[in-house]
Write a protein that holds these residues in place. Structure first.
Motif, mmCIF file in Angstrom:
data_model
loop_
_atom_site.group_PDB
_atom_site.id
_atom_site.type_symbol
_atom_site.label_atom_id
_atom_site.label_comp_id
_atom_site.label_asym_id
_atom_site.label_seq_id
_atom_site.Cartn_x
_atom_site.Cartn_y
_atom_site.Cartn_z
ATOM 1 N N THR A 46 0.832 -1.202 0.000
ATOM 2 C CA THR A 46 0.000 0.000 0.000
ATOM 3 C C THR A 46 0.865 1.250 0.000
ATOM 4 N N LEU A 47 1.883 1.238 0.846
ATOM 5 C CA LEU A 47 2.672 2.459 1.027
ATOM 6 C C LEU A 47 3.384 2.883 -0.255
ATOM 7 N N VAL A 48 3.959 1.928 -0.974
ATOM 8 C CA VAL A 48 4.713 2.291 -2.190
ATOM 9 C C VAL A 48 3.769 2.858 -3.259
ATOM 10 N N ASP A 49 2.559 2.269 -3.340
ATOM 11 C CA ASP A 49 1.537 2.831 -4.256
ATOM 12 C C ASP A 49 1.283 4.297 -3.932
ATOM 13 N N LEU A 50 1.081 4.561 -2.645
ATOM 14 C CA LEU A 50 0.752 5.935 -2.226
ATOM 15 C C LEU A 50 1.933 6.877 -2.454
ATOM 16 N N MET A 51 3.151 6.349 -2.385
ATOM 17 C CA MET A 51 4.332 7.179 -2.657
ATOM 18 C C MET A 51 4.424 7.502 -4.148
ATOM 19 N N LYS A 52 4.078 6.525 -4.976
ATOM 20 C CA LYS A 52 4.102 6.789 -6.426
ATOM 21 C C LYS A 52 3.076 7.857 -6.786
ATOM 22 N N LEU A 53 1.959 7.853 -6.067
ATOM 23 C CA LEU A 53 0.900 8.841 -6.326
ATOM 24 C C LEU A 53 1.182 10.178 -5.644
ATOM 25 N N GLN A 54 2.259 10.212 -4.835
ATOM 26 C CA GLN A 54 2.642 11.403 -4.049
ATOM 27 C C GLN A 54 1.612 11.751 -2.965
ATOM 28 N N VAL A 55 0.781 10.787 -2.625
ATOM 29 C CA VAL A 55 -0.146 10.985 -1.500
ATOM 30 C C VAL A 55 0.642 10.891 -0.197
ATOM 31 N N GLU A 56 1.600 9.997 -0.172
ATOM 32 C CA GLU A 56 2.546 9.896 0.948
ATOM 33 C C GLU A 56 3.929 10.238 0.384
ATOM 34 N N TYR A 103 -10.579 10.008 -4.292
ATOM 35 C CA TYR A 103 -10.231 11.420 -4.092
ATOM 36 C C TYR A 103 -9.069 11.564 -3.098
ATOM 37 N N PHE A 104 -8.983 10.634 -2.143
ATOM 38 C CA PHE A 104 -7.815 10.604 -1.252
ATOM 39 C C PHE A 104 -6.555 10.281 -2.055
ATOM 40 N N ARG A 105 -6.705 9.416 -3.055
ATOM 41 C CA ARG A 105 -5.548 8.953 -3.814
ATOM 42 C C ARG A 105 -5.211 9.859 -5.006
ATOM 43 N N ASP A 106 -5.930 10.969 -5.143
ATOM 44 C CA ASP A 106 -5.694 11.905 -6.259
ATOM 45 C C ASP A 106 -5.303 13.261 -5.654
ATOM 46 N N VAL A 107 -4.038 13.634 -5.784
ATOM 47 C CA VAL A 107 -3.567 14.845 -5.103
ATOM 48 C C VAL A 107 -4.165 16.127 -5.677
ATOM 49 N N THR A 108 -4.861 16.034 -6.812
ATOM 50 C CA THR A 108 -5.495 17.235 -7.361
ATOM 51 C C THR A 108 -6.919 17.425 -6.815
ATOM 52 N N ALA A 109 -7.422 16.452 -6.061
ATOM 53 C CA ALA A 109 -8.808 16.518 -5.556
ATOM 54 C C ALA A 109 -8.825 17.086 -4.136
ATOM 55 N N ALA A 110 -9.995 17.630 -3.753
ATOM 56 C CA ALA A 110 -10.168 18.081 -2.370
ATOM 57 C C ALA A 110 -10.397 16.859 -1.480
ATOM 58 N N CYS A 111 -9.661 16.792 -0.387
ATOM 59 C CA CYS A 111 -9.791 15.642 0.515
ATOM 60 C C CYS A 111 -9.374 16.052 1.921
ATOM 61 N N ASN A 112 -10.331 16.003 2.840
ATOM 62 C CA ASN A 112 -10.037 16.367 4.234
ATOM 63 C C ASN A 112 -9.088 15.391 4.911
ATOM 64 N N ARG A 172 -6.446 13.778 3.329
ATOM 65 C CA ARG A 172 -5.079 14.041 2.848
ATOM 66 C C ARG A 172 -4.651 15.462 3.177
ATOM 67 N N SER A 173 -5.545 16.405 3.005
ATOM 68 C CA SER A 173 -5.228 17.824 3.262
ATOM 69 C C SER A 173 -6.362 18.418 4.091
ATOM 70 N N PRO A 174 -6.279 18.282 5.431
ATOM 71 C CA PRO A 174 -7.394 18.704 6.288
ATOM 72 C C PRO A 174 -7.877 20.118 5.974
ATOM 73 N N GLY A 175 -9.213 20.264 5.907
ATOM 74 C CA GLY A 175 -9.796 21.585 5.688
ATOM 75 C C GLY A 175 -10.064 21.910 4.232
ATOM 76 N N THR A 176 -9.680 21.014 3.301
ATOM 77 C CA THR A 176 -9.860 21.347 1.878
ATOM 78 C C THR A 176 -11.230 20.925 1.355
ATOM 79 N N GLY A 177 -11.976 20.128 2.127
ATOM 80 C CA GLY A 177 -13.282 19.673 1.669
ATOM 81 C C GLY A 177 -13.237 18.223 1.206
ATOM 82 N N CYS A 178 -14.354 17.782 0.637
ATOM 83 C CA CYS A 178 -14.466 16.368 0.233
ATOM 84 C C CYS A 178 -15.128 16.300 -1.129
ATOM 85 N N ASP A 179 -14.347 16.006 -2.167
ATOM 86 C CA ASP A 179 -14.900 15.940 -3.521
ATOM 87 C C ASP A 179 -15.834 14.745 -3.712
#
Ligand SMILES: Cc1cc2nc3c(=O)[nH]c(=O)nc-3n(C[C@H](O)[C@H](O)[C@H](O)COP(=O)(O)OP(=O)(O)OC[C@H]3O[C@@H](n4cnc5c(N)ncnc54)[C@H](O)[C@@H]3O)c2cc1C
Length: 334
Positions: A33-43, A121-130, A132-139
């Motif tokens: 899981t972690l390496v996937d999220l690193m490739k997506l730049q979520v982590e 939306y958590f796995r897409d850094v261009t989307a709003a996601c509380n 991944r980025s608290p306070g940005t909303g939830c797409d």
């Protein structure tokens, strides 16, 4: 992928201290899981502390017929362990219902417990996601949310808790053992491990940064030995649950003495349904009772635009699992 340093840890205390000292560090186990999220730049961790050589890869017998499962035991080894198949079949079945054989050969117990949400939306850094980025909303609110939770969500987050194994462990009332950076240890009932995503999206569990999961303890019981896992998903393999049920029953003749019901695919954490259990206990193992229990389990469901089908799907999945246990009991008695 952002460059990172890989540190092989040689001791549990060293591993916990290394991660705790650096907010940008993470444990890595199977990496599925972690390496996937690193490739997506979520982590984007700067340091990965490899915990696969800590000697946590064994399943040990403990007093009273229980087992302690090391945190780096691979999912496939755990699923195929003869003790697990006999005393806690729901765990073996849940593991085998997850991911694919290749993934199960890499994935570990600790990593499976702490895998992150699968919301697109958590796995897409261009989307709003509380989360991944608290306070940005939830797409997902206005977006694609067919797979999202109907139990436990909020407008801040209603992603579904993804794992199959944790649902089985919740039904089995497993205990999670951890080691903190100061050397102290904790035994956490698994029901207390998870924070529902909707309550505090950025926080998925109660562990501190750098707190290492060292193992999971299971106790034997008559009901744990009569347990099963049913999972409904879009394809037969390599797919997360739309709805799943881990159930266990202790039967005395046709009467239910003990019941455990936990749900996956529909909640913002692995979802224990004490409401369903209360309906089952003391009653006959009939279809009518199973249906009443399934209704009770979903009574608090709050579906949104696209995920209302999950309510009936989850009810049917619970009933299917309960019928399986009843059939097995009849076969054993014959
Ligand atoms: C295509 C695909 C399909 C999948 N389908 C399913 C499915 O149907 N059902 C299902 O349940 N899962 C599914 N999975 C998820 C899979 O089960 C997880 O990726 C796996 O269990 C994670 O284990 P890991 O050891 O690889 O974790 P890692 O990726 O190494 O780590 C995951 C997280 O846990 C943390 N961590 C790991 N070990 C510890 C520890 N001991 N203590 C503290 N923190 C720790 C890491 O820091 C990281 O944050 C799927 C994955 C993929 C890629």
């Amino acid at each position: 992928m952002k460059p990172f340093v890989l540190l092989p840890a040689s001791g549990e205390a060293e591993a916990a201290a290394s991660v705790a000292a650096d907010p940008g560090a993470r444990f890595i186990a199977g990496g599925t899981t972690l390496v996937d999220l690193m490739k997506l730049q979520v982590e984007t961790p700067g340091t990965l502390v490899d915990i696969t050589r800590l000697g946590l890869g064994e399943i040990e017998d403990i007093e009273g017929g229980g087992v302690r499962i090391g945190a780096t035991v691979r999912n496939s080894d755990l699923a195929n362990d003869p003790r697990v198949r006999e005393r806690w079949p729901v765990l073996s079945e849940a593991l085998l219902a997850g991911a694919s054989p290749q993934l199960r050969n890499m994935a570990t117990v600790g990593g499976n417990l702490l895998q992150r949400a699968r919301c697109n939306y958590f796995r897409d850094v261009t989307a709003a996601c509380n989360k991944r980025s608290p306070g940005t909303g939830c797409d997902a609110l206005e977006g694609h949310h067919r797979g999202h939770a109907v139990l436990g969500g909020s407008d801040a987050c209603f992603a579904t808790s993804p794992g199959d194994m944790p649902v089985a462990l919740v039904a089995l009332e497993a205990t999670v053992e951890t080691l903190r950076a100061d050397g102290s240890t904790r035994s956490i009932p698994i029901g207390d491990l998870y924070v529902p995503y909707g309550d505090d999206p950025a926080r998925e569990h109660v562990l501190a940064h750098g707190e290492l999961v060292t193992g999971v303890v299971l106790a034997p019981s008559a009901w744990a030995a009569r347990s099963t896992y049913a999972k409904a998903r879009d394809r037969a393999s390599y797919e997360f649950a739309l709805a799943s049920a881990a159930v266990a029953l202790e039967l005395d003749g046709g009467v239910i003495r003990t019941a455990r019901v936990a749900l996956g695919g529909v909640g913002t954490k692995p979802w224990r349904s004490t409401e369903a259990e209360a309906v089952l206990v003391g009653d006959e193992a009939t279809d009518a009772v199973f249906e009443a229990a399934a209704r009770a389990a979903l009574a608090d469901a709050r579906p949104r635009r696209d995920n209302g089908f999950k309510v009936e799907l989850a009810q049917r999945t619970i009933i299917r699992a309960l019928r399986t246990l009843r059939e097995r009991a009849v076969e054993e008695a014959a």
